[in-house]
Design a protein around this motif. Structure first.
Motif, mmCIF file in Angstrom:
data_model
loop_
_atom_site.group_PDB
_atom_site.id
_atom_site.type_symbol
_atom_site.label_atom_id
_atom_site.label_comp_id
_atom_site.label_asym_id
_atom_site.label_seq_id
_atom_site.Cartn_x
_atom_site.Cartn_y
_atom_site.Cartn_z
ATOM 1 N N ALA A 33 7.411 3.415 5.085
ATOM 2 C CA ALA A 33 6.864 2.035 5.535
ATOM 3 C C ALA A 33 6.091 2.373 7.087
ATOM 4 N N THR A 34 6.768 3.009 7.807
ATOM 5 C CA THR A 34 6.203 3.175 9.166
ATOM 6 C C THR A 34 4.951 4.125 9.062
ATOM 7 N N LEU A 35 5.130 5.088 8.221
ATOM 8 C CA LEU A 35 3.803 5.754 7.820
ATOM 9 C C LEU A 35 2.836 5.012 7.214
ATOM 10 N N GLY A 36 2.987 4.197 6.211
ATOM 11 C CA GLY A 36 1.965 3.347 5.941
ATOM 12 C C GLY A 36 1.443 2.462 6.792
ATOM 13 N N ALA A 221 -1.306 -8.683 -3.054
ATOM 14 C CA ALA A 221 -2.661 -8.622 -2.321
ATOM 15 C C ALA A 221 -2.834 -7.258 -1.183
ATOM 16 N N THR A 222 -1.814 -6.924 -0.783
ATOM 17 C CA THR A 222 -1.698 -5.637 0.016
ATOM 18 C C THR A 222 -1.903 -4.319 -0.917
ATOM 19 N N VAL A 223 -1.158 -4.140 -1.944
ATOM 20 C CA VAL A 223 -1.589 -3.200 -2.561
ATOM 21 C C VAL A 223 -2.773 -3.196 -3.430
ATOM 22 N N ASP A 224 -3.253 -4.424 -3.661
ATOM 23 C CA ASP A 224 -4.600 -4.475 -4.295
ATOM 24 C C ASP A 224 -5.757 -4.034 -3.449
ATOM 25 N N VAL A 225 -5.463 -4.175 -2.071
ATOM 26 C CA VAL A 225 -6.599 -3.650 -1.097
ATOM 27 C C VAL A 225 -6.819 -2.152 -1.355
ATOM 28 N N GLY A 226 -5.857 -1.669 -1.423
ATOM 29 C CA GLY A 226 -5.880 0.042 -1.665
ATOM 30 C C GLY A 226 -6.568 0.049 -2.851
ATOM 31 N N ALA A 227 -6.427 -0.617 -3.990
ATOM 32 C CA ALA A 227 -6.586 -0.413 -5.268
ATOM 33 C C ALA A 227 -8.404 -0.701 -5.386
ATOM 34 N N VAL A 228 -8.693 -1.592 -4.532
ATOM 35 C CA VAL A 228 -10.165 -2.026 -4.472
ATOM 36 C C VAL A 228 -10.897 -1.067 -3.732
ATOM 37 N N VAL A 229 -10.282 -0.275 -2.606
ATOM 38 C CA VAL A 229 -10.849 0.943 -1.900
ATOM 39 C C VAL A 229 -11.287 2.007 -3.051
ATOM 40 N N LEU A 230 -10.250 2.146 -3.704
ATOM 41 C CA LEU A 230 -10.591 3.295 -4.820
ATOM 42 C C LEU A 230 -11.466 2.812 -5.984
ATOM 43 N N ALA A 231 -11.416 1.810 -6.328
ATOM 44 C CA ALA A 231 -12.502 0.936 -7.507
ATOM 45 C C ALA A 231 -14.051 0.894 -6.591
ATOM 46 N N ALA A 232 -13.974 0.585 -5.437
ATOM 47 C CA ALA A 232 -15.287 0.523 -4.894
ATOM 48 C C ALA A 232 -15.876 1.895 -4.515
ATOM 49 N N GLY A 233 -14.795 2.991 -4.213
ATOM 50 C CA GLY A 233 -15.446 4.136 -4.304
ATOM 51 C C GLY A 233 -15.809 4.779 -5.371
ATOM 52 N N SER A 234 -15.195 4.330 -6.447
ATOM 53 C CA SER A 234 -15.497 4.911 -7.950
ATOM 54 C C SER A 234 -16.938 4.508 -8.231
ATOM 55 N N LEU A 235 -17.212 3.040 -7.993
ATOM 56 C CA LEU A 235 -18.591 2.540 -8.346
ATOM 57 C C LEU A 235 -19.569 3.329 -7.762
ATOM 58 N N ALA A 236 -19.227 3.514 -6.181
ATOM 59 C CA ALA A 236 -20.380 4.112 -5.568
ATOM 60 C C ALA A 236 -20.763 5.606 -5.749
ATOM 61 N N PHE A 237 -19.484 6.088 -6.316
ATOM 62 C CA PHE A 237 -19.757 7.591 -6.832
ATOM 63 C C PHE A 237 -20.554 7.739 -8.030
ATOM 64 N N PRO A 270 -14.117 12.925 2.740
ATOM 65 C CA PRO A 270 -14.411 11.420 2.507
ATOM 66 C C PRO A 270 -13.160 11.003 1.421
ATOM 67 N N GLY A 271 -13.270 12.043 0.568
ATOM 68 C CA GLY A 271 -12.141 11.880 -0.694
ATOM 69 C C GLY A 271 -10.579 11.713 0.121
ATOM 70 N N LEU A 272 -10.302 12.538 1.084
ATOM 71 C CA LEU A 272 -9.064 12.300 1.788
ATOM 72 C C LEU A 272 -9.097 11.114 2.555
ATOM 73 N N ALA A 273 -10.137 10.604 3.028
ATOM 74 C CA ALA A 273 -10.102 9.135 3.530
ATOM 75 C C ALA A 273 -9.734 8.261 2.688
ATOM 76 N N ILE A 274 -10.247 8.221 1.183
ATOM 77 C CA ILE A 274 -10.034 7.167 0.212
ATOM 78 C C ILE A 274 -8.279 7.488 -0.017
ATOM 79 N N PHE A 275 -8.008 8.765 -0.135
ATOM 80 C CA PHE A 275 -6.643 9.053 -0.432
ATOM 81 C C PHE A 275 -5.627 8.360 0.468
ATOM 82 N N THR A 277 -6.186 5.928 2.713
ATOM 83 C CA THR A 277 -6.265 4.780 2.915
ATOM 84 C C THR A 277 -5.385 3.617 1.544
ATOM 85 N N VAL A 278 -5.604 4.276 0.356
ATOM 86 C CA VAL A 278 -4.736 3.859 -0.685
ATOM 87 C C VAL A 278 -3.516 3.845 -0.559
ATOM 88 N N LEU A 279 -2.792 5.430 -0.213
ATOM 89 C CA LEU A 279 -1.487 5.583 -0.015
ATOM 90 C C LEU A 279 -0.983 4.673 1.196
#
Length: 299
Positions: A33-36, A221-237, A270-275, A277-279
């Motif tokens: 939790a502290t790491l997150g 909502a907290t978990v979904d913020v990370g999920a949206v980061v991944l989804a938005a990155g997928s659309l940009a990809f 950039p991939g590590l940044a996404i990883f 953030t989602v984590l």
């Protein structure tokens, strides 16, 4: 003859945990939790201060430098440079702002749509509940990313359209979550008492239903913020989200995929940044679930 007087000392009442005490206990006993929390604080800091922290802010915003193309990580460019000579570290730092902004906006819009609909459906029941749930099932019948791709293809590729598409795809999950909570709350004694004395539904919903639904919504909502980061990155990809020269993490991964074996750093960082953030948001969501759990006992 003397009589002895006995003084009874009252037993101390058990102390109730305050929110701050529970938060400190969760962070102290759960290093994940502290790491997150540390990761999220770092991402937020980069989002607000990126233009002052980035070593080459002009390159972070898209300025090219052909003389420094495809340089490997070094002391001058810690994350190397891309095929246009732009500093990868600067672009990763400045990419935190669009990633965090679109995620918060998408989750906020999805919650703004789904929470009232779910509360009304769960509290009212009957034909209105059936109608609203059939509508949500139509949206949930399609994979969210696939539905977002179709919508962005119709609206046109851009960061704004990607956010609109993701918000439309995300709201049914909040509607179903709040609906389930509202169905269990509408039979509680305090809700029945409010109805018995004539309190109208538009007052019961915010005071007694929505207020008690917020705990699972905040965690989700907290978990979904990370999920949206991944989804938005997928659309940009896929070329359906942010467009060049926007410093978007998913777009940066896409730009370097053709040189992954010769210039691995272009896509890797950039991939590590996404990883990360989602984590971070996933770990923070788990911590909030423990924090809001009333069954947590004092250790």
């Amino acid at each position: 003859m003397s009589t002895a007087t006995t003084t009874l000392t009252p037993l101390p009442l058990p102390q109730r945990d305050t929110m701050l005490t529970r938060l400190v206990r969760v962070l102290r006993t759960d290093w994940l939790a502290t790491l997150g929390l540390a990761i999220i604080v770092l991402v937020i800091g980069l989002a607000f201060c990126g233009q002052w922290i980035a070593p080459y802010p002009e390159q972070g915003m898209g300025q090219t430098n052909v003389a420094t193309r495809n340089l490997a990580p070094s002391a001058v460019h810690l994350f190397g440079t891309d095929q246009l000579g732009r500093d990868i570290l600067s672009r990763v730092i400045m990419g935190a702002q669009p990633a965090l902004t679109i995620s918060v906006v998408v989750v906020g819009l999805a919650a703004l749509i789904g929470i009232p609909l779910g509360a009304i459906a769960g509290y009212r029941g009957g034909w209105l509940d059936d109608l609203l749930m059939r509508i949500t099932e139509v949206f949930q019948a399609f994979p969210p990313l696939l539905l977002a791709m179709v919508m962005v293809a119709l609206l046109g590729p851009s960061l704004l359209n990607a956010g609109i598409a993701l918000a439309i795809c995300w709201w049914p999950w909040y509607a179903r979550l709040v609906r389930a909570e509202a169905r269990s709350l509408r039979e509680r004694p305090y809700v029945e008492a409010a109805r018995a004395i004539g309190v109208p539904a538009y007052r019961i919903l915010p005071r007694h239903i929505l207020r008690n639904c917020m705990t699972p919504v905040i965690v989700q909502a907290t978990v979904d913020v990370g999920a949206v980061v991944l989804a938005a990155g997928s659309l940009a990809f896929l070329g359906l989200g942010a467009q060049p020269p926007t410093p978007d993490w998913g777009l940066m991964v896409a730009e370097g995929r053709g040189q992954i074996f010769t210039a691995w750093w272009i896509s890797t960082f950039p991939g590590l940044a996404i990883f990360l953030t989602v984590l971070g948001f996933n770990l923070l969501g788990d911590a909030l679930r423990d924090f809001f759990d009333p069954r947590q006992v004092k250790r």
